[in-house]
Scaffold this active site. Structure first.
Site, short mmCIF file in Angstrom:
data_model
loop_
_atom_site.label_atom_id
_atom_site.label_comp_id
_atom_site.label_asym_id
_atom_site.label_seq_id
_atom_site.Cartn_x
_atom_site.Cartn_y
_atom_site.Cartn_z
N ASP A 1 0.83 -1.21 0.00
CA ASP A 1 0.00 0.00 0.00
C ASP A 1 0.86 1.25 0.00
O ASP A 1 2.06 1.21 0.31
CB ASP A 1 -0.97 0.01 1.19
CG ASP A 1 -0.25 0.04 2.53
OD1 ASP A 1 0.80 -0.63 2.67
OD2 ASP A 1 -0.73 0.72 3.46
N ASP B 1 8.54 4.39 -1.22
CA ASP B 1 7.88 3.72 -0.08
C ASP B 1 6.66 2.94 -0.55
O ASP B 1 5.55 3.44 -0.55
CB ASP B 1 7.48 4.77 0.95
CG ASP B 1 7.08 4.16 2.29
OD1 ASP B 1 7.27 2.94 2.47
OD2 ASP B 1 6.57 4.90 3.13
N GLU C 1 -0.13 -1.00 5.66
CA GLU C 1 0.97 -0.59 6.53
C GLU C 1 0.93 0.88 6.85
O GLU C 1 1.39 1.31 7.92
CB GLU C 1 2.31 -0.93 5.84
CG GLU C 1 3.54 -0.78 6.75
CD GLU C 1 4.15 0.61 6.76
OE1 GLU C 1 5.00 0.89 7.61
OE2 GLU C 1 3.79 1.44 5.89
N GLU C 2 0.35 1.68 5.96
CA GLU C 2 0.41 3.14 6.10
C GLU C 2 -0.72 3.71 6.96
O GLU C 2 -0.88 4.93 7.02
CB GLU C 2 0.36 3.80 4.72
CG GLU C 2 1.51 3.42 3.79
CD GLU C 2 2.83 4.05 4.19
OE1 GLU C 2 2.87 4.71 5.25
OE2 GLU C 2 3.81 3.88 3.45
N GLU D 1 11.97 -2.02 3.19
CA GLU D 1 11.77 -0.59 3.40
C GLU D 1 12.93 0.20 2.77
O GLU D 1 14.06 -0.30 2.70
CB GLU D 1 11.70 -0.26 4.89
CG GLU D 1 10.42 -0.70 5.58
CD GLU D 1 9.25 0.27 5.32
OE1 GLU D 1 9.45 1.28 4.62
OE2 GLU D 1 8.16 -0.01 5.83
#
Length: 371
Positions: free
Chosen positions: A74, A103, A133-134, A162
């Site tokens: 995401d 990202d 994740e965000e 990452e």
């Protein structure tokens, strides 16, 4: 237009662009998850599993150790930065621009490319492509797997893709947020002597923060810098009233050698005499650089990328692997300073170099630059 299944076994930079061009803002990852699942299902050496919009693919070769390579699919919201485009800088560096390039769809593309290409790695490998994740931690797809399918993410070492600008960042700091509250007594501001000003009482909280000296803690050969600071202040009722409450929100970033209980105890000690309420707390992750498997990873990667491992000062999902007792490192293309930026971009050669380094380690090949 080429699809992910078409591109997954070709150039990893082209694959990065294709992954970015499938918009997948948090909560809208389904289309990309479908494409990843389809791309991986076409390769017979992989067992493909799915939970919601998280896709897991793993080899079952009977190797004596297992490596987990994970990345979230995401992104934060798009802002006129899709579809992707390429630019060449004045010094000749070719860059891929667009939401997710840093990202962290560069890291996702590296993992997707290698999952298809490495049919017989020297260790068994689990590839994890997870959602949410965000956003709020309780929605995180990797956290969901840890709770619901812990066997899907067990291993001897985890690599989280990452952005690290192609370097290795070991483990991560833990993070704690707390509210430090002062109380007073309301009164009309024209007769302030009849009240007690809670905002004025907060001066001591801020004074302690100003005087606080951040610690540096060595963990497994890496030096983590801790920090404690105010991130928000609220108080006041009306412009003509003495406030009866003030809340200073503080954030403590602590070394992974410190437990969550120890972190909370430290914050309460710093603000002894005040009302302290912990609102968020997540432990860090040790890098485990003394583990032979991690040592081998560092040697193989730095032979391609150069540099030496450093600490991850922020919190990342490597901490979720720490919950399972798995040493974890961060490694992926993209400058983390550009994460979430409107001008998000990644050097094309950096994506290829990261893929080459990870491939060399997983396959036991002589490291070479490029892919």
């Amino acid at each position: 237009m080429a699809t992910l299944p078409d591109l997954v076994s070709t150039d990893v930079a082209e694959l990065t662009a294709a992954v970015c061009d499938v918009a997948s803002v948090s909560g809208e990852e389904g289309t990309l998850a479908d494409a990843i699942e389809a791309a991986l299902a076409a390769h017979g050496h992989l067992e493909v599993l799915r939970d919601g919009d998280t896709v897991v693919a793993r080899t079952r070769l009977g190797r004596d150790r297992r490596v987990v390579v994970a990345g979230h699919i995401d992104t934060v919201p798009v802002k006129d930065n899709l579809p992707t485009w390429r630019r060449t800088t004045a010094d000749g560096t070719e860059e891929l621009w667009g939401r997710g390039a840093v990202d962290m769809k560069g890291g996702v593309a590296v993992a997707l490319h290698l999952a298809a290409a490495l049919t017989a790695p020297r260790w068994d490998v689990t590839w994890v492509f997870y959602d949410h994740e965000e956003v709020e931690a309780d929605l995180n797809g990797l956290g969901r797997l840890v709770r619901v399918h812990p066997d899907w993410v067990r291993g001897d070492l985890a690599v989280l893709g990452e952005p690290t600008a192609g370097g290795i960042e070991g483990g991560c700091n833990g993070t704690l947020r707390a509210e430090v509250r002062t109380t007073g007594r309301t009164a009309h501001s024209a007769r302030a002597w009849r009240g007690e000003n809670a905002i004025h009482k907060a001066a001591e909280v801020l004074a302690r923060l100003s005087a606080y000296e951040a610690g540096e803690v060595e963990v497994d050969g890496l030096v983590y810098r801790e920090s404690l600071g105010a991130v928000a202040v609220r108080g006041g009722i009306a412009m003509n009233m003495v406030p009866d409450e003030c809340v200073v929100t503080v954030n403590y970033r602590f070394a992974p050698s410190r437990s969550t209980a120890g972190a909370e105890a430290h914050v309460r000690e710093v603000f002894d005499g005040f009302d302290v309420t912990v609102t968020d707390l997540a432990g860090g992750a040790r890098p485990g650089l003394d583990d032979p498997l991690v040592t081998g990873f560092v040697a193989a990667v730095t032979a391609v990328t150069g540099g030496v491992p450093g600490p991850k000062y922020g919190w990342t999902d490597v901490a979720r692997f720490a919950e399972l007792g798995v040493p974890a490192v961060n490694f992926g293309p993209g400058d983390p300073m550009l994460a979430h930026a409107d001008d998000e971009r990644v050097p094309v050669d950096q994506v290829r170099t990261c893929a080459a380094a990870l491939r060399a380690w997983l396959a036991g090949e002589a490291p070479e630059r490029g892919d």
